[in-house]
Design an enzyme around this catalytic site. Structure first.
Site, short mmCIF file in Angstrom:
data_model
loop_
_atom_site.label_atom_id
_atom_site.label_comp_id
_atom_site.label_asym_id
_atom_site.label_seq_id
_atom_site.Cartn_x
_atom_site.Cartn_y
_atom_site.Cartn_z
N ARG A 141 40.58 25.88 10.83
CA ARG A 141 40.63 24.50 11.26
C ARG A 141 39.73 24.53 12.79
NH1 ARG A 141 46.67 22.70 11.90
NH2 ARG A 141 46.47 22.37 9.34
N ARG B 163 48.24 21.72 19.92
CA ARG B 163 47.39 21.51 18.97
C ARG B 163 45.84 20.78 19.24
NH1 ARG B 163 49.09 22.98 14.01
NH2 ARG B 163 50.66 24.49 13.78
N LYS C 34 54.91 24.50 16.98
CA LYS C 34 53.56 23.76 17.37
C LYS C 34 54.08 22.53 18.23
CE LYS C 34 53.51 22.52 12.99
NZ LYS C 34 52.86 22.09 11.65
N LYS D 249 52.04 18.66 19.70
CA LYS D 249 50.91 18.00 19.56
C LYS D 249 50.89 17.08 20.70
CE LYS D 249 51.00 18.79 14.81
NZ LYS D 249 51.09 18.30 13.45
N CYS E 199 47.66 13.83 2.67
CA CYS E 199 47.34 15.09 2.94
C CYS E 199 46.71 15.87 1.98
CB CYS E 199 48.52 15.52 3.42
SG CYS E 199 49.52 15.86 1.81
N CYS F 241 47.35 23.80 -0.37
CA CYS F 241 48.67 23.95 0.69
C CYS F 241 49.89 24.54 0.00
CB CYS F 241 48.92 22.32 0.89
SG CYS F 241 50.43 22.53 1.93
N CYS G 134 54.64 16.56 0.39
CA CYS G 134 55.82 17.10 0.65
C CYS G 134 56.37 16.43 1.87
CB CYS G 134 55.88 18.68 0.78
SG CYS G 134 55.23 19.26 2.64
N CYS H 168 52.02 15.31 6.76
CA CYS H 168 50.81 15.65 7.54
C CYS H 168 49.85 14.29 7.67
CB CYS H 168 50.07 16.59 6.75
SG CYS H 168 51.05 18.42 6.98
#
Ligand code: SRM
Ligand code: SF4
Length: 568
Positions: free
Chosen positions: A71, A140, A204, A206, A427, A433, A472, A476
């Site tokens: 990424r 991120r 994480k 953001k 996503c 994934c 899920c 995302c």
């Protein structure tokens, strides 16, 4: 999986080095050592395996088809034509012949094998793009409004975001040593990390920058958001700060929930870095390092209270947060087609199907964009809604680009470029994934084909409705902000969530749990029929569902909607 906790792996890693070099050199397996699978995330890559091939490989007694996702760190998703050509060549040489625009304005490569990982990383860096901190417990990729009008306010917004992105990069040289052969010097592994410390963040983190009236970044889904406030001349004077947004949740776990951020105060532009540093270090020190699922900043705020966290930010930065300034968001989607900027240059926003760019029969999108990149005198901008802006086109180039768009069918991101399809997101999910419970990206076109006739039947064919699918509950595609969301539960089964708005300010509600396609379509058919008959003028579907009493706000203990008084 590794028997070491993520916290231990981080602090024992000598600033994210671990045994990555040895893992990469090991020819016996296509995988990395277990702890290195955690560490490589901080370098912008995930070890994955092709889940479509799992059973067959198991039958053949082969190890899973290990491969890597990479990424980019591209704040605001700005990519020059020269960089585009290089990224395209990387995808076709080392990846699975596709570029994937993400919901945070990055590009993902999929399907890179371990043997070619280093050369792929080098090629990305040769394009003057890096992948450092694109994943992992760090800040991120910073989202920035992708509005193509390129007013001076947007330029200021982008400059601030890029500055903050640089400021929050880890100091470790591990990335440069491992991937770019930078020589190790004394002290490698002990680089000072004044912002992160040796254990980095608990989870994480953001950051997003929005500029009203457009909330294309879904700023309230970010741990830390900046809402640009402009003066009478249209210049940015400062930012409203939003704290504690996040989407991730686990099915059936009452201790996790999505959350829209609190609007916590106003700051001046020159206070940006100090305040952001104070927010990040507050989360570093107060975040939950015992339970990863509760380690996001949103839970730190819920557990300690907004006043406590705000006080800590003020204390650390030495800056008093002022009362938030009024603002109003009209929309969180992209505006498609051609627009002309204040400087006379042209911008074209194209809808991509779940952000995936590949050459498919009848839609050779990758080839088309390659041709465009060869002649473009502007730049590309990835949008936070998985779409693409070809920005800054001169009058002279416009006709050629227009004809290339048509020749390569770039104007038909989806089989039916309807309002529903253009705004929809999904996503990645299967096959790459590891966490996917159901299809998302691959299911989106089929689901659109099934839902569109229902809209048509009710006279809603061109009514904008915000649909998002996630494989899920991690969220995302930011499904909990959609008017209609499918959240994967098991193959072919989803939770149907309803009632977000089209401004990214209200969470949706679980309407039906664990249902299949037939049931989803039957439920939507009934509700959309009633919406068509009973809606008020210009009333959106999510707003109708609330007004009619069909749904209420979700029962999460905390923030579910941005307070009305901030919308003048
Ligand atoms: Fe995500 C994990 C893909 C945006 C919440 N996300 C993953 C992983 C890496 C799966 C994994 O951990 O093994 C997925 C890789 C799939 C693949 O094969 O490529 C993945 N996330 C994505 C992308 C590519 C989705 C897309 O279709 O565009 C997005 C990449 C963004 C980027 O460029 O940085 C992506 N992920 C998001 C967002 C949306 C956003 O940030 O605006 C969210 C919700 C916001 C949030 O973070 O709260 C999101 N991803 C998660 C979570 C849940 C985190 C949590 O708080 O519980 C996970 C799982 C985890 O971290 O354990 C996750
Ligand atoms: Fe994977 Fe779940 Fe994120 Fe979709 S929402 S990409 S299935 S982690």
């Amino acid at each position: 999986m590794s028997t070491h906790s993520v916290e231990d792996i981080k602090s024992d890693s000598r600033r994210l080095r671990g045994s990555l070099l040895q893992s990469l050199a090991n020819p016996v397996t296509g995988a990395l050592a277990e702890d290195d699978q955690t560490l490589i995330k901080y370098h912008g890559s995930y070890q994955q395996d092709d889940r479509d091939l799992r059973d067959e490989r198991r039958r053949q007694k082969l190890e899973p088809a290990y491969q890597f996702m990479i990424r980019t760190r591209t704040p605001g998703g700005v990519i020059s034509p020269g960089q585009w050509l290089k990224l395209d060549a990387i995808a076709t040489t080392y990846g699975n012949h596709s570029l994937r625009v993400t919901t945070r304005q990055a590009i993902q490569f999929h399907g890179v094998i371990k043997r070619e990982l280093k050369v792929t990383m080098q090629a990305i860096n040769a394009a003057m793009i890096d992948t450092l901190a694109a994943c992992g417990d760090v800040n991120r990729n910073v989202q920035v409004a992708a509005n193509p009008l390129l007013s001076s306010a947007h330029a200021m917004l982008y400059a601030d975001a890029a500055r903050l992105s640089e400021h929050l990069l880890p100091n470790t040289r591990a990335y440069y040593e491992i991937w770019l052969d930078e020589e190790r010097v004394g002290g490698s592994g002990e680089e000072p990390e004044p912002i992160y410390g040796e254990r980095y963040l608990p989870r994480k983190f953001k950051i997003g920058f929005a500029l009203p009236p457009l909330n294309d970044v879904d700023v309230f889904a970010n741990d830390l958001g900046f809402v640009g406030i402009t003066d009478a001349q249209g210049e940015i004077v400062g930012y409203n700060l939003s704290l504690g947004g996040g989407m991730g949740a686990s099915h059936g776990d009452a201790e996790t929930w999505p959350r829209v951020a609190d609007v916590a105060g106003f700051i001046h532009r020159d206070q940006l870095l100090d305040v952001a540093t104070a927010v990040v270090t507050t989360q570093r020190d107060y975040g939950n390092r015992e339970q990863r699922k509760r380690a996001r900043f949103k839970y730190t705020i819920d557990d300690r209270g907004l006043d406590c966290i705000r006080g800590e930010i003020e204390r650390r930065s030495g800056i008093a947060l002022q009362t938030p300034r009024p603002f109003r968001f009209d929309h969180n989607g992209d505006r498609f087609g051609w627009t002309q900027g204040q400087d006379g240059r042209w911008h074209l926003t194209l809808s991509l199907s779940a952000g995936r760019l590949a050459d498919r029969p009848g839609t050779p999108h990758l080839s088309g964009l390659r041709e465009i990149a060869r002649i473009l005198d502007g730049e590309f901008r990835l949008t936070p809604n998985q779409n693409l802006v070809i920005a800054g086109i001169s009058d002279a180039r416009k006709p050629t680009i227009e004809s290339l768009v048509q020749r390569y069918r770039l104007d038909t991101g989806n089989a039916a470029p309807t309002a529903l399809a253009r705004a929809a997101m999904a996503c990645v999910a299967l096959p790459t994934c590891a966490l996917a419970m159901a299809e998302a990206e691959r299911y989106l076109p089929d689901f659109l084909d099934l839902l569109q006739p229902i809209l048509q039947k009710h006279g809603l064919a061109e009514t904008p409705i915000l649909l998002r699918i996630s494989g899920c509950p991690n969220g995302c595609s930011r499904p909990y902000l959609a008017e209609i969301a499918l959240v994967g539960k098991a193959p072919g089964r989803y939770n149907l969530m309803l009632g977000g708005d089209q401004r990214g300010q209200r969470l949706n509600t679980l309407y039906r749990e664990n249902i299949d396609e037939t049931e989803i379509l039957r439920t939507l058919d009934t509700l959309l029929g009633r919406y068509a008959r009973e809606r008020e003028e210009n009333e959106d579907f999510g707003d109708y569902l609330h007004r009619s009493g069909e749904i209420e706000l979700p029962p999460y203990p905390t923030h579910r909607v941005i307070p009305v008084e901030l919308r003048p």
